[in-house]
Design a protein around this motif. Structure first.
Motif, PDB file in Angstrom:
ATOM      1  N   MET A 148       3.843  15.942  -8.953  1.00 18.43           N
ATOM      2  CA  MET A 148       4.225  16.480 -10.368  1.00 18.43           C
ATOM      3  C   MET A 148       3.618  17.298 -11.317  1.00 18.43           C
ATOM      4  SD  MET A 148       7.116  16.206 -11.986  1.00 18.43           S
ATOM      5  CE  MET A 148       8.124  14.737 -11.365  1.00 18.43           C
ATOM      6  N   VAL A 149       2.157  16.820 -11.718  1.00 13.63           N
ATOM      7  CA  VAL A 149       1.295  17.531 -12.269  1.00 13.63           C
ATOM      8  C   VAL A 149       0.829  18.957 -11.744  1.00 13.63           C
ATOM      9  CG1 VAL A 149      -1.053  17.363 -13.211  1.00 13.63           C
ATOM     10  CG2 VAL A 149       0.381  15.239 -13.348  1.00 13.63           C
ATOM     11  N   VAL A 150       0.330  18.801 -10.386  1.00 11.28           N
ATOM     12  CA  VAL A 150      -0.037  20.075  -9.818  1.00 11.28           C
ATOM     13  C   VAL A 150       1.078  21.140  -9.691  1.00 11.28           C
ATOM     14  CG1 VAL A 150      -1.073  21.233  -7.695  1.00 11.28           C
ATOM     15  CG2 VAL A 150      -1.761  19.171  -8.559  1.00 11.28           C
ATOM     16  N   GLY A 151       2.301  20.377  -9.311  1.00  9.91           N
ATOM     17  CA  GLY A 151       3.547  21.151  -9.047  1.00  9.91           C
ATOM     18  C   GLY A 151       3.808  21.972 -10.671  1.00  9.91           C
ATOM     19  N   LEU A 152       3.822  21.060 -11.635  1.00 13.24           N
ATOM     20  CA  LEU A 152       4.243  21.848 -12.814  1.00 13.24           C
ATOM     21  C   LEU A 152       3.241  22.761 -13.190  1.00 13.24           C
ATOM     22  CD1 LEU A 152       5.081  18.763 -14.849  1.00 13.24           C
ATOM     23  CD2 LEU A 152       6.738  20.677 -14.332  1.00 13.24           C
TER      24      LEU A 152
ATOM     25  N   MET B 119       0.908  -1.271   0.319  1.00 19.37           N
ATOM     26  CA  MET B 119      -0.062  -0.051   0.028  1.00 19.37           C
ATOM     27  C   MET B 119       0.863   1.087  -0.002  1.00 19.37           C
ATOM     28  SD  MET B 119      -3.194   1.183   0.028  1.00 19.37           S
ATOM     29  CE  MET B 119      -4.407   2.048   0.875  1.00 19.37           C
ATOM     30  N   GLU B 120       2.088   1.263   0.748  1.00 18.51           N
ATOM     31  CA  GLU B 120       2.779   2.249   0.701  1.00 18.51           C
ATOM     32  C   GLU B 120       3.442   2.725  -0.685  1.00 18.51           C
ATOM     33  OE1 GLU B 120       6.016   2.300   3.656  1.00 18.51           O
ATOM     34  OE2 GLU B 120       4.767   2.681   5.464  1.00 18.51           O
ATOM     35  N   GLN B 121       3.612   1.700  -1.322  1.00 18.49           N
ATOM     36  CA  GLN B 121       4.003   1.950  -2.725  1.00 18.49           C
ATOM     37  C   GLN B 121       2.935   2.852  -3.641  1.00 18.49           C
ATOM     38  OE1 GLN B 121       5.240  -1.348  -5.221  1.00 18.49           O
ATOM     39  NE2 GLN B 121       6.880  -0.040  -6.089  1.00 18.49           N
ATOM     40  N   ALA B 122       2.034   2.355  -3.316  1.00 21.76           N
ATOM     41  CA  ALA B 122       0.721   3.087  -4.177  1.00 21.76           C
ATOM     42  C   ALA B 122       0.486   4.426  -3.862  1.00 21.76           C
ATOM     43  CB  ALA B 122      -0.607   2.040  -3.862  1.00 21.76           C
ATOM     44  N   VAL B 123       0.813   4.721  -2.504  1.00 18.89           N
ATOM     45  CA  VAL B 123       0.682   6.034  -2.102  1.00 18.89           C
ATOM     46  C   VAL B 123       1.984   6.988  -2.509  1.00 18.89           C
ATOM     47  CG1 VAL B 123       0.585   7.534   0.203  1.00 18.89           C
ATOM     48  CG2 VAL B 123      -0.474   5.517   0.066  1.00 18.89           C
ATOM     49  N   GLU B 124       3.137   6.194  -2.508  1.00 22.31           N
ATOM     50  CA  GLU B 124       4.117   7.116  -3.097  1.00 22.31           C
ATOM     51  C   GLU B 124       4.163   7.399  -4.528  1.00 22.31           C
ATOM     52  OE1 GLU B 124       7.193   3.971  -2.148  1.00 22.31           O
ATOM     53  OE2 GLU B 124       7.328   4.955   0.051  1.00 22.31           O
ATOM     54  N   TRP B 125       3.399   6.468  -5.468  1.00 29.82           N
ATOM     55  CA  TRP B 125       2.958   6.578  -6.754  1.00 29.82           C
ATOM     56  C   TRP B 125       2.151   7.851  -6.794  1.00 29.82           C
ATOM     57  CZ3 TRP B 125       5.371   6.058 -11.185  1.00 29.82           C
ATOM     58  CH2 TRP B 125       6.436   4.956 -11.188  1.00 29.82           C
ATOM     59  N   PHE B 126       1.120   7.709  -6.058  1.00 30.84           N
ATOM     60  CA  PHE B 126      -0.296   8.856  -5.891  1.00 30.84           C
ATOM     61  C   PHE B 126       0.577  10.220  -5.768  1.00 30.84           C
ATOM     62  CE2 PHE B 126      -2.961  11.352  -3.140  1.00 30.84           C
ATOM     63  CZ  PHE B 126      -4.087  11.625  -4.254  1.00 30.84           C
TER      64      PHE B 126
ATOM     65  N   ILE C  94      -6.655  14.594  -0.436  1.00 30.39           N
ATOM     66  CA  ILE C  94      -5.389  14.121  -0.310  1.00 30.39           C
ATOM     67  C   ILE C  94      -4.696  13.646   0.986  1.00 30.39           C
ATOM     68  CG2 ILE C  94      -2.945  14.899  -1.321  1.00 30.39           C
ATOM     69  CD1 ILE C  94      -4.588  16.655  -3.416  1.00 30.39           C
ATOM     70  N   GLY C  95      -4.809  14.395   1.817  1.00 29.63           N
ATOM     71  CA  GLY C  95      -4.157  14.098   3.097  1.00 29.63           C
ATOM     72  C   GLY C  95      -4.563  12.794   3.581  1.00 29.63           C
ATOM     73  N   ALA C  96      -5.853  12.743   3.587  1.00 29.55           N
ATOM     74  CA  ALA C  96      -6.456  11.355   4.083  1.00 29.55           C
ATOM     75  C   ALA C  96      -5.907  10.405   3.261  1.00 29.55           C
ATOM     76  CB  ALA C  96      -7.790  11.675   4.212  1.00 29.55           C
ATOM     77  N   GLY C  97      -5.801  10.255   2.109  1.00 34.18           N
ATOM     78  CA  GLY C  97      -5.346   9.405   1.117  1.00 34.18           C
ATOM     79  C   GLY C  97      -4.119   9.001   1.427  1.00 34.18           C
ATOM     80  N   VAL C  98      -3.342   9.924   1.771  1.00 36.97           N
ATOM     81  CA  VAL C  98      -1.723   9.648   1.943  1.00 36.97           C
ATOM     82  C   VAL C  98      -1.470   9.117   3.273  1.00 36.97           C
ATOM     83  CG1 VAL C  98       0.395  10.857   2.363  1.00 36.97           C
ATOM     84  CG2 VAL C  98      -0.757  11.542   0.390  1.00 36.97           C
TER      85      VAL C  98
END
Length: 127
Positions: free
Chosen positions: A14-18, A1-8, A52-56
């Motif tokens: 990346m998208v919002v930052g750009l 699950m941690e890896q999925a969150v890291e991808w999220f 976003i925070g709750a998902g992370v």
């Protein structure tokens, strides 16, 4: 699950930052409109952060290095969302400070750094 969150975190940061970096003027307008909407605008802003925070945090609750940075990011987003929902007038005062193009560019750079950190966590986990 941690890896999925890291991808999220990697993809969304990346998208919002750009977007913050290259479309800063549009973000200034969006934020101004949210502020003009009053409490509903604060709620909308808070909902994005809270989700976003709750998902992370729900999938990345560990405090071991280097993933702890992502967990802390999640909790900060929850705090921002909770502030918007529980103290919308305070959130509006914060939103009232005229958001500038430079602030959104800086925020975009910070999100790109978060994306890089999530990428590092992914790389480290794959190594």
């Amino acid at each position: 699950m941690e890896q999925a969150v890291e991808w999220f975190v990697f993809v969304t940061s990346m998208v919002v930052g750009l977007s913050h970096a290259v479309r800063a003027d549009d973000w200034v307008e969006v934020y101004a409109r949210l502020h003009r909407a009053g409490r509903p605008g604060a709620f909308a802003n808070g909902a994005l952060s809270l989700i976003i925070g709750a998902g992370v945090v729900s999938g990345h609750g560990g405090w071991s290095w280097p993933g702890a940075v992502l967990t802390a990011f999640g909790w900060l987003m929850i705090l921002k969302g909770a502030t918007c929902f529980l103290a919308p007038d305070r959130a509006l005062r914060s939103m009232e400070r005229a958001p500038s193009r430079a602030r959104f560019v800086a925020g975009g750079i910070a999100l790109l750094a978060m994306a890089a950190w999530a990428g590092y966590c992914l790389w480290r986990g794959a190594a």
